[in-house]
Design a protein around this motif. Structure first.
Motif, PDB file in Angstrom:
ATOM      1  N   ASN A   1       2.492  -5.192  -0.831  1.00 26.03           N
ATOM      2  CA  ASN A   1       3.673  -4.593  -1.454  1.00 26.03           C
ATOM      3  C   ASN A   1       3.496  -4.657  -2.967  1.00 26.03           C
ATOM      4  O   ASN A   1       3.652  -5.711  -3.590  1.00 26.03           O
ATOM      5  CB  ASN A   1       4.944  -5.341  -1.031  1.00 26.03           C
ATOM      6  CG  ASN A   1       6.198  -4.564  -1.386  1.00 26.03           C
ATOM      7  OD1 ASN A   1       6.311  -4.035  -2.481  1.00 26.03           O
ATOM      8  ND2 ASN A   1       7.135  -4.509  -0.454  1.00 26.03           N
ATOM      9  N   ILE A   2       3.168  -3.509  -3.566  1.00 25.19           N
ATOM     10  CA  ILE A   2       2.871  -3.449  -5.005  1.00 25.19           C
ATOM     11  C   ILE A   2       3.953  -2.633  -5.701  1.00 25.19           C
ATOM     12  O   ILE A   2       4.001  -1.403  -5.565  1.00 25.19           O
ATOM     13  CB  ILE A   2       1.479  -2.838  -5.247  1.00 25.19           C
ATOM     14  CG1 ILE A   2       0.413  -3.655  -4.495  1.00 25.19           C
ATOM     15  CG2 ILE A   2       1.165  -2.783  -6.741  1.00 25.19           C
ATOM     16  CD1 ILE A   2      -0.967  -3.072  -4.543  1.00 25.19           C
ATOM     17  N   PHE A   3       4.837  -3.333  -6.384  1.00 23.32           N
ATOM     18  CA  PHE A   3       5.961  -2.691  -7.077  1.00 23.32           C
ATOM     19  C   PHE A   3       6.746  -1.776  -6.137  1.00 23.32           C
ATOM     20  O   PHE A   3       7.143  -0.662  -6.503  1.00 23.32           O
ATOM     21  CB  PHE A   3       5.460  -1.896  -8.292  1.00 23.32           C
ATOM     22  CG  PHE A   3       4.723  -2.736  -9.295  1.00 23.32           C
ATOM     23  CD1 PHE A   3       5.363  -3.775  -9.968  1.00 23.32           C
ATOM     24  CD2 PHE A   3       3.374  -2.510  -9.551  1.00 23.32           C
ATOM     25  CE1 PHE A   3       4.681  -4.559 -10.884  1.00 23.32           C
ATOM     26  CE2 PHE A   3       2.692  -3.291 -10.468  1.00 23.32           C
ATOM     27  CZ  PHE A   3       3.351  -4.320 -11.135  1.00 23.32           C
ATOM     28  N   GLY A   4       6.921  -2.250  -4.912  1.00 22.58           N
ATOM     29  CA  GLY A   4       7.711  -1.496  -3.951  1.00 22.58           C
ATOM     30  C   GLY A   4       6.916  -0.493  -3.133  1.00 22.58           C
ATOM     31  O   GLY A   4       7.451   0.094  -2.175  1.00 22.58           O
ATOM     32  N   TYR A   5       5.635  -0.296  -3.490  1.00 26.33           N
ATOM     33  CA  TYR A   5       4.795   0.641  -2.743  1.00 26.33           C
ATOM     34  C   TYR A   5       3.935  -0.144  -1.754  1.00 26.33           C
ATOM     35  O   TYR A   5       3.226  -1.071  -2.140  1.00 26.33           O
ATOM     36  CB  TYR A   5       3.909   1.457  -3.683  1.00 26.33           C
ATOM     37  CG  TYR A   5       3.049   2.480  -2.963  1.00 26.33           C
ATOM     38  CD1 TYR A   5       3.600   3.654  -2.473  1.00 26.33           C
ATOM     39  CD2 TYR A   5       1.687   2.249  -2.771  1.00 26.33           C
ATOM     40  CE1 TYR A   5       2.823   4.594  -1.821  1.00 26.33           C
ATOM     41  CE2 TYR A   5       0.899   3.170  -2.117  1.00 26.33           C
ATOM     42  CZ  TYR A   5       1.473   4.343  -1.638  1.00 26.33           C
ATOM     43  OH  TYR A   5       0.701   5.263  -0.970  1.00 26.33           O
ATOM     44  N   GLU A   6       4.020   0.207  -0.470  1.00 25.03           N
ATOM     45  CA  GLU A   6       3.308  -0.541   0.563  1.00 25.03           C
ATOM     46  C   GLU A   6       1.969   0.113   0.913  1.00 25.03           C
ATOM     47  O   GLU A   6       1.905   1.324   1.141  1.00 25.03           O
ATOM     48  CB  GLU A   6       4.175  -0.644   1.825  1.00 25.03           C
ATOM     49  CG  GLU A   6       5.417  -1.495   1.626  1.00 25.03           C
ATOM     50  CD  GLU A   6       6.183  -1.701   2.920  1.00 25.03           C
ATOM     51  OE1 GLU A   6       5.913  -0.964   3.897  1.00 25.03           O
ATOM     52  OE2 GLU A   6       7.052  -2.599   2.960  1.00 25.03           O
ATOM     53  N   ILE A   7       0.928  -0.719   0.940  1.00 21.28           N
ATOM     54  CA  ILE A   7      -0.415  -0.266   1.328  1.00 21.28           C
ATOM     55  C   ILE A   7      -0.840  -1.087   2.546  1.00 21.28           C
ATOM     56  O   ILE A   7      -0.862  -2.320   2.496  1.00 21.28           O
ATOM     57  CB  ILE A   7      -1.432  -0.470   0.188  1.00 21.28           C
ATOM     58  CG1 ILE A   7      -0.986   0.283  -1.071  1.00 21.28           C
ATOM     59  CG2 ILE A   7      -2.821  -0.006   0.625  1.00 21.28           C
ATOM     60  CD1 ILE A   7      -1.861  -0.003  -2.285  1.00 21.28           C
ATOM     61  N   ALA A   8      -1.148  -0.405   3.630  1.00 20.57           N
ATOM     62  CA  ALA A   8      -1.517  -1.086   4.873  1.00 20.57           C
ATOM     63  C   ALA A   8      -2.828  -1.847   4.710  1.00 20.57           C
ATOM     64  O   ALA A   8      -3.809  -1.310   4.181  1.00 20.57           O
ATOM     65  CB  ALA A   8      -1.632  -0.070   6.004  1.00 20.57           C
ATOM     66  N   LYS A   9      -2.829  -3.110   5.173  1.00 19.23           N
ATOM     67  CA  LYS A   9      -4.030  -3.959   5.108  1.00 19.23           C
ATOM     68  C   LYS A   9      -4.813  -3.818   6.420  1.00 19.23           C
ATOM     69  O   LYS A   9      -4.815  -4.696   7.260  1.00 19.23           O
ATOM     70  CB  LYS A   9      -3.627  -5.408   4.867  1.00 19.23           C
ATOM     71  CG  LYS A   9      -2.907  -5.649   3.552  1.00 19.23           C
ATOM     72  CD  LYS A   9      -2.297  -7.028   3.477  1.00 19.23           C
ATOM     73  CE  LYS A   9      -3.332  -8.130   3.519  1.00 19.23           C
ATOM     74  NZ  LYS A   9      -2.719  -9.479   3.315  1.00 19.23           N
TER      75      LYS A   9
END
Length: 474
Positions: A220-228
């Motif tokens: 969760n980067i500044f509210g933006y989610e990137i799937a791991k």
């Protein structure tokens, strides 16, 4: 042998030294890039006892001379043409300039995957050995070898670990090879592959279950989610990511001051490519790769006997064009996702085609009267049965035409038969008689029967067509 005289005859037959723009040799063949292949005097080459066959592919005109002879002839040919020693890679690069876009794409795939084939073959064959140890009813009714001999259990587990390594870390191998092919630093490519299979990521094979359960971990980067999510055993994502990495790296080097190049270029190349991989490239190409695999499996399962027979019929003509190199990427994906695909159906078809070419060539040995043809056919036929078809196909079958027709008919018959029993390979290897170890346990018998059918049909049809051809000539 008078190698100087042989080289002079070859140079004269291919249109003179002015017609040669590049030349190298591999283990058995002269590999030439000619300015105009129309100038080749094919009849003159065919008359030479030393020449076992010729063919043109990938922008190269190749002359089969045989191991131990080709290097001596090449030395003399280099003197006659005034060219220095060249590598096959240099000649291949020169030949690629004469290719159309599709041929260049196939060559690109070949350049990427051919270097990593030994690792895939080793892993696949180890997987085959593990299956021989753990498959029930293969040697002992109702039991596997491991069940009958519990002391072998850890040996099987050890072999299974060794077998899986190349497929679990496949993105590292492809990342290195692909980035190098695209003009980037191969070690950055390997690092990119490591990012894609990092232990902190969700195992790529568990993605489907996690998606169903809604348990996919994210950054969760500044509210933006990137799937791991990891990309173990994938092909397409790392291919595209490696291309992007190479282009970013090469362009950064053009604008980065030399004093900062070694510091900033690797840092920015990996960070930018990694970010693009996990946000855009990975998810899109993973879906595309799954669709490709599912589509091929559907096609094979749906078309059944007819589809497999048509593929077997077309396989040898595809080899002539060089397009079969594109199958390596597809097979790698099928084998990497073997739990879903069950293995590769391409390998058994290739094996049927190869042994059919060998059987047709051995039939020519039986009926031919020409001593040179007999000499080439004897060695070439056995070589094809073992999975190496170039001498048989280009040195005998295509020249006489009727053995080639018989061979593709035999390949169609064997391929169609195997499809009825869903024969698939669990490893890459020699597509011929030695390929038995690469076949999924439980279907090995049908693989052997398929080869017998291919050989028998090709052999008999060659005899029939050969006698008809002899009657027309006589």
């Amino acid at each position: 042998m008078n190698y100087s005289q042989i080289a002079k005859q070859i140079v004269d037959a291919i249109g003179g030294k002015e017609n040669v723009s590049a030349a190298a040799h591999c283990a058995t063949r002269l590999r030439l890039v000619l300015n105009d292949e129309e100038k080749v005097n094919q009849a003159k080459l065919d008359e030479m006892d030393i020449v076992k066959g010729t063919f043109s592919t990938g922008g190269q005109y190749q002359i089969i001379l045989g191991a131990g002879i080709v290097n001596e002839v090449y030395k003399e040919l280099s003197k006659l043409t005034g060219m220095g020693e060249m590598s096959t890679k240099e000649v291949s690069s020169a030949g690629s300039k004469k290719m159309n876009p599709l041929q260049r794409f196939v060559k690109m795939l070949s350049d990427i995957f051919v270097p990593i084939i030994p690792a895939i073959v080793a892993g696949g064959l180890l997987m085959g050995i593990n299956n021989l140890l753990t498959a029930q009813d293969l040697f002992i009714e109702g039991m596997s070898l491991v069940e009958a001999n519990p002391g072998m259990a850890d040996l099987a587990a050890l072999i299974n670990t060794f077998a899986n390594a190349a497929f679990v870390f496949l993105p590292i191998l492809i990342g290195f090879s692909a980035t190098q092919r695209f003009g980037g630093n191969p070690y950055l490519g390997a690092t990119l592959g490591m990012l894609m299979v990092h232990p902190d990521l969700l195992n790529g094979w568990g993605y489907g279950e996690a998606l169903t359960n809604g348990e996919i971990p994210v950054w969760n980067i500044f509210g933006y989610e990137i799937a791991k999510i990891g990309y173990q055993g994938t092909v397409l994502p790392v291919l595209v990511a490696s291309f992007i990495l190479a282009k970013i790296e090469t362009n950064l080097r053009k604008i980065t001051p030399s004093s900062l190049d070694n510091l900033l270029t690797p840092l920015l190349s990996i960070f930018i490519t990694g970010l693009l991989t996990f946000t855009l490239v990975g998810p899109i190409t993973r879906t595309a790769g799954n669709l490709l695999s599912d589509g091929l499996i559907w096609l094979y399962d749906t078309t059944g006997f007819i589809g497999a027979a048509l593929f077997g019929l077309a396989y040898a003509p595809i080899v002539i064009t060089g397009m079969h190199h594109s199958f390596i990427a597809v097979e790698t994906q099928l084998l990497a996702d073997i739990a879903k695909t069950g293995g590769s159906f391409i390998f058994p078809v290739a094996a049927m085609s190869n042994v059919a070419q060998g059987a047709a060539t051995l039939a020519v040995l039986l009926i031919a009267r020409d001593a040179k043809v007999k000499g080439v056919a004897s060695a070439a036929g056995i070589s094809a049965l073992l999975g190496i078809t170039e001498p048989a196909m280009f040195g005998v079958n295509l020249k006489l035409r009727y053995p080639f027709i018989a061979a593709i008919i035999g390949a169609a018959a064997g391929s169609g038969f195997m499809s009825l029993f869903h024969v698939k390979a669990i490893a890459l290897g020699a597509a011929g008689l030695p390929g038995v170890i690469s076949i999924k346990p439980g279907t090995i018998t049908f693989y052997v029967l398929g080869m017998l059918i291919s050989c028998a049909v090709a052999f008999i049809v060659t005899i029939v067509l050969g006698k008809r051809a002899a009657k027309k000539q006589g």
